[in-house]
Scaffold this active site. Structure first.
Site, short mmCIF file in Angstrom:
data_model
loop_
_atom_site.label_atom_id
_atom_site.label_comp_id
_atom_site.label_asym_id
_atom_site.label_seq_id
_atom_site.Cartn_x
_atom_site.Cartn_y
_atom_site.Cartn_z
N SER A 1 29.68 175.56 103.48
CA SER A 1 28.29 175.06 103.45
C SER A 1 27.52 175.60 102.25
O SER A 1 27.71 176.75 101.82
CB SER A 1 27.58 175.52 104.73
OG SER A 1 26.20 175.34 104.62
N GLU B 1 24.68 176.58 102.40
CA GLU B 1 23.87 177.72 102.87
C GLU B 1 24.46 179.04 102.36
O GLU B 1 23.77 180.04 102.30
CB GLU B 1 23.83 177.74 104.40
CG GLU B 1 22.89 176.73 105.03
CD GLU B 1 21.43 177.19 105.06
OE1 GLU B 1 21.20 178.38 105.25
OE2 GLU B 1 20.55 176.34 104.88
N TYR C 1 24.43 182.44 110.01
CA TYR C 1 25.26 181.25 109.88
C TYR C 1 25.97 181.27 108.52
O TYR C 1 27.20 181.08 108.43
CB TYR C 1 24.38 179.99 110.00
CG TYR C 1 25.02 178.70 109.54
CD1 TYR C 1 25.80 177.94 110.41
CD2 TYR C 1 24.82 178.22 108.24
CE1 TYR C 1 26.38 176.75 110.00
CE2 TYR C 1 25.40 177.03 107.82
CZ TYR C 1 26.17 176.30 108.70
OH TYR C 1 26.75 175.11 108.28
P1 NAP Z 1 27.27 169.34 114.39
O1 NAP Z 1 26.78 167.95 114.58
O2 NAP Z 1 26.43 170.46 114.91
O3 NAP Z 1 28.73 169.45 115.04
C1 NAP Z 1 29.31 170.68 115.29
C2 NAP Z 1 30.47 170.48 116.22
O4 NAP Z 1 31.07 171.74 116.51
C3 NAP Z 1 30.07 169.86 117.56
O5 NAP Z 1 31.01 168.88 117.90
C4 NAP Z 1 30.16 171.04 118.51
O6 NAP Z 1 30.47 170.66 119.81
C5 NAP Z 1 31.34 171.78 117.90
N1 NAP Z 1 31.41 173.15 118.40
C6 NAP Z 1 30.45 174.10 118.41
N2 NAP Z 1 30.91 175.21 118.98
C7 NAP Z 1 32.19 174.97 119.36
C8 NAP Z 1 33.18 175.73 120.02
N3 NAP Z 1 32.96 176.99 120.40
N4 NAP Z 1 34.37 175.15 120.26
C9 NAP Z 1 34.62 173.85 119.92
N5 NAP Z 1 33.71 173.08 119.27
C10 NAP Z 1 32.52 173.64 119.01
O7 NAP Z 1 27.56 169.64 112.85
P2 NAP Z 1 27.80 168.62 111.64
O8 NAP Z 1 26.50 168.33 111.02
O9 NAP Z 1 28.66 167.51 112.12
O10 NAP Z 1 28.59 169.53 110.63
C11 NAP Z 1 30.02 169.59 110.62
C12 NAP Z 1 30.45 170.87 109.94
O11 NAP Z 1 29.96 170.88 108.61
C13 NAP Z 1 29.94 172.14 110.58
O12 NAP Z 1 30.91 173.14 110.43
C14 NAP Z 1 28.72 172.50 109.76
O13 NAP Z 1 28.44 173.88 109.81
C15 NAP Z 1 29.18 172.05 108.39
N6 NAP Z 1 28.12 171.67 107.46
C16 NAP Z 1 27.22 170.72 107.83
C17 NAP Z 1 26.23 170.36 106.94
C18 NAP Z 1 25.22 169.29 107.29
O14 NAP Z 1 24.23 169.17 106.56
N7 NAP Z 1 25.43 168.51 108.31
C19 NAP Z 1 26.19 170.94 105.67
C20 NAP Z 1 27.15 171.89 105.33
C21 NAP Z 1 28.12 172.23 106.23
P3 NAP Z 1 29.40 170.64 120.98
O15 NAP Z 1 29.12 169.19 121.19
O16 NAP Z 1 30.16 171.27 122.08
O17 NAP Z 1 28.22 171.46 120.57
#
Ligand code: NAP
Length: 340
Positions: free
Chosen positions: A123, A125, A147
């Protein structure tokens, strides 16, 4: 037919990526916690097209079982506690999921499926208080929240496993990407929601914020620091970059972002403008909502992704915000129709 395993299938990126891979003929497995899957989620509409494996990233055995079952050619590790703001009060859990969860996955792949290719979700971040603007793959990390610190740990371990064991792990240092599927606790979605409420004349919203108060109260949307600037793109463009990374001859780290900076003020302007309103009549800045240590100016230098991956975003900032406002308008109008 190629097989892919996506951790975090219920999330924003997981759902867009699953659609993208299904369109390309992949067999898709999704890894998720049971209780998350049985609730309506971003991938519910794909239930008949993907195979879901239940487990938790904090349990190494769950990860190993999922790998054994799916035997994927490609693994996309998207699962994370993905809210930087919330990571202050959940710092240990954030490290367990975002940091140790990733290591458990790398280890399980190393022992069980060493030929599988891994995409790991790093990320922007991680740059935190970066002294250099814009940031590229060589910019030093200066994480400012739990995070980001956990993401740095996993990112470094991905590189170490790649260099030490010859594993194919590519890390995407992704800048902010949003969509209609972002949860309501993200500020971008709050703004889209606020604009939709203002357009529909909703003065006190039914949906509430983290403090248990209506997101829109007395006709106003309360936000923190409006000068916060980010590099925002649309999630559907970013999942394409993840896939392209795994089609390369060699793994590596890639910064993925639009290279354009916008403030929350700009976002408000576009969102409320979408419904013909002036944001200044509907948004207030509340000092209580300012983060203890706000991430500095993160702006992508995506030169490597452009050159090596031939990646460019297709959806502009204005289009992205427009899609989010339209989706909130539709959602709130549908709900009003049901309540009549
Ligand atoms: P998101 O919508 O919050 O999805 C995160 C996923 O992780 C959800 O499906 C969540 O499931 C799952 N999760 C959380 N804790 C878990 C656990 N203990 N075991 C299994 N699954 C678990 O995030 P996103 O926006 O799609 O982002 C995807 C990835 O990219 C993440 O790693 C995020 O940190 C990274 N990222 C995102 C951005 C952005 O702007 N979107 C930018 C940089 C990096 P639940 O439904 O159970 O909560």
């Amino acid at each position: 037919m190629k097989t892919a395993l996506i951790t975090g299938i219920t999330g924003q990126d997981g759902s867009f990526l699953a659609e993208f891979l299904l369109d390309r003929g992949y067999k898709v497995y999704g890894f998720t916690r049971r209780e998350s899957w049985i609730r309506p989620n971003n991938s519910s509409h794909l239930a008949d097209r993907i195979t879901v494996l239940f487990g938790d990233m904090s349990e190494g055995i769950d990860i190993a079982n999922a790998l054994q079952e799916a035997k994927p050619d490609e693994i996309y590790n998207l699962a994370s506690q993905s809210r930087p703001g919330e990571s202050w009060s959940r710092s240990a859990e954030t490290l367990i999921i975002n940091g140790l969860g990733a290591i458990r996955l790398f280890e399980a792949v190393r022992h069980g499926l060493p030929k599988a290719r891994i995409y790991h979700a790093s990320s922007s971040e991680m740059f935190g208080h970066a002294e250099v603007i814009p940031q590229n793959e060589n910019t030093a990390f200066q994480p400012l929240n739990p995070y980001a610190a956990a993401k740095v740990y996993a990112h470094q371990m991905a590189r170490i496993c790649r260099d030490s064991y010859g594993m194919f792990i590519s890390s995407g240092i992704l800048f902010n990407h949003e969509s209609e599927r972002r949860p309501l606790h993200f500020v971008t979605q709050k703004i889209a929601y606020g604009a939709a409420c203002a357009s529909l004349g909703i003065v006190n919203s039914r949906d509430r914020n983290e403090r248990g108060q209506p997101i829109v109260a007395n006709g106003k949307l309360a936000l923190g620091n409006l000068e916060v600037a980010r590099d925002w793109g649309h999630a559907s463009d970013f999942v394409r970059a993840m896939w392209v990374m795994l089609q390369q001859e060699k793994p590596g780290d890639f910064v993925v972002g639009t290279g354009q900076l916008h403030t929350l003020r700009d976002l408000c302007h576009v969102a409320y403008g979408r419904v013909g309103l002036d944001w200044k009549d509907h948004v207030i800045s509340d000092p209580a909502l300012v983060r203890p240590l706000e991430t500095g100016q993160t702006l992508a230098d995506p030169s490597k992704a452009r050159k090596v991956l031939n990646w460019e975003p297709a959806i502009s900032f204005e289009e992205m915000v427009g899609k989010m406002v339209d989706a909130q308008l539709e959602r709130l109008s549908r709900r009003a129709g049901r309540d009549e």
